[in-house]
Motif scaffolding. Structure first.
Motif, PDB file in Angstrom:
ATOM      1  N   ILE A  42     -12.682  19.496 -10.295  1.00  0.00           N
ATOM      2  CA  ILE A  42     -11.903  20.599  -9.715  1.00  0.00           C
ATOM      3  C   ILE A  42     -12.278  20.801  -8.243  1.00  0.00           C
ATOM      4  CG2 ILE A  42     -11.559  23.108  -9.825  1.00  0.00           C
ATOM      5  CD1 ILE A  42     -12.140  22.680 -12.956  1.00  0.00           C
ATOM      6  N   GLU A  99     -16.169  20.753 -13.433  1.00  0.00           N
ATOM      7  CA  GLU A  99     -16.409  21.530 -12.211  1.00  0.00           C
ATOM      8  C   GLU A  99     -16.326  20.632 -10.975  1.00  0.00           C
ATOM      9  OE1 GLU A  99     -17.828  25.059 -11.791  1.00  0.00           O
ATOM     10  OE2 GLU A  99     -16.497  25.042 -13.525  1.00  0.00           O
ATOM     11  N   THR A 127     -13.603  28.400 -16.721  1.00  0.00           N
ATOM     12  CA  THR A 127     -13.573  28.266 -15.271  1.00  0.00           C
ATOM     13  C   THR A 127     -12.223  28.755 -14.768  1.00  0.00           C
ATOM     14  OG1 THR A 127     -14.962  26.275 -15.399  1.00  0.00           O
ATOM     15  CG2 THR A 127     -13.778  26.639 -13.346  1.00  0.00           C
ATOM     16  N   ASN A 128     -12.237  29.710 -13.861  1.00  0.00           N
ATOM     17  CA  ASN A 128     -10.993  30.167 -13.249  1.00  0.00           C
ATOM     18  C   ASN A 128     -10.655  29.275 -12.070  1.00  0.00           C
ATOM     19  OD1 ASN A 128     -10.323  32.457 -14.888  1.00  0.00           O
ATOM     20  ND2 ASN A 128     -12.115  33.473 -14.008  1.00  0.00           N
ATOM     21  N   ILE A 129      -9.399  28.863 -11.976  1.00  0.00           N
ATOM     22  CA  ILE A 129      -8.946  27.948 -10.929  1.00  0.00           C
ATOM     23  C   ILE A 129      -7.704  28.523 -10.276  1.00  0.00           C
ATOM     24  CG2 ILE A 129      -8.383  25.542 -10.388  1.00  0.00           C
ATOM     25  CD1 ILE A 129      -9.271  24.794 -13.236  1.00  0.00           C
ATOM     26  N   SER A 143     -12.397  27.624  -7.332  1.00  0.00           N
ATOM     27  CA  SER A 143     -12.675  27.914  -8.741  1.00  0.00           C
ATOM     28  C   SER A 143     -13.934  28.747  -8.890  1.00  0.00           C
ATOM     29  CB  SER A 143     -12.813  26.618  -9.534  1.00  0.00           C
ATOM     30  OG  SER A 143     -14.029  25.980  -9.242  1.00  0.00           O
TER      31      SER A 143
END
Lengths: 101, 101, 101, 101
Positions: free
Chosen positions: B29, B26, B43-45, B36
């Motif tokens: 990112i 996390e 985890t959506n990015i 995100s």
């Protein structure tokens, strides 16, 4: 960093048959000099991280150029630093455990 | 090429709890300046293809450096050229269809 | 056996927009009395194994009845016997590790 | 409803080697009378929806009984109502498109 990948590319908006696009990906992967094996639900690829992901990006670019407005790709990504392992090693390891010899 | 990714990183050989490693991803990112959203299984990015995959590579490198000998990552990768779509757009689209307003 | 699932249903042969089908799945899951959370690349579901997989089967049946000739679904399936864990517990665990409080 | 599945089972909390568990799943699938093919990153399975998912549930149950406290499984699930398609048909379709003959 070496990586073993299982790649499954699904173009959307081009009807139900996706084999034409998978065949193009196979060629891109092969032209990149990467080892790979086609299976019924994807393609296993072995190589350096950057080379493998460059090929996957190229697959998306080419499939969009062909005509697919949208692509959904499912990936399994394996890295390990405890030992060298090839795609064939992974299969052999299971076969040994189940007693194929 | 813009990409929407669903990333699920599973380190092996470090016991059953993986949240420590997810928390590190996390941060990687976020430090990369990528949008995100954490969810219960990944985890959506959202971002440029190269930036997103550079961050994912960094996640593998750092988790190996922490102590994990092996990493299994599951990815869903979405690209589309017919329209701009953000992570929030995808959620809103479903909510509209089911009549949330 | 309790299971936490991340479900991503992609109908093929119905054009590029899939949100209509995802909305129908949301309703099927909700009608089955299962806890779930929609995210940008799927739906997290929590419940008994048999109940969750019955709902997923129903999603495939209904989407085919709607008009989709083909469906590609990507699933992440989590079971554990060492402790009880909910979808929210998984998120909280990561947030604690990254120091959200 | 017939289904083609790509199953990848990853037990957690049992060290880095997972081949022992994959071998057990292979036996469960075979004992269930289902057609399957092992590949480097999973096992493709072909059969009736209920039979296939009963076998996958059994895999989780047995792997937990063996000693794994946690299991992470990644699945690709394919159904189609426009035509009959086997695992081998999927491979043959790509090979024809890429001109293997």
């Amino acid at each position: 960093m070496k990586v073993l990948i299982d790649l499954c590319v699904v173009p959307l908006g081009v009807g139900v048959s996706v084999s034409k696009y998978v065949a193009v990906c196979e060629k891109i992967i092969s032209d990149a000099g990467l080892k790979s094996n086609l299976h019924a639900n994807g393609t296993n690829i072995e190589g350096d991280w950057d080379d493998v992901f460059a090929a996957i990006k190229r697959c998306h670019e080419v499939i969009h150029e062909m005509d697919a407005p949208r692509i959904f790709t499912s990936l399994r990504v394996n890295t390990r630093i405890d030992k060298e392992q090839s795609l064939q090693d992974k299969i052999d390891s299971v076969k040994t455990k189940r007693g194929d010899s």
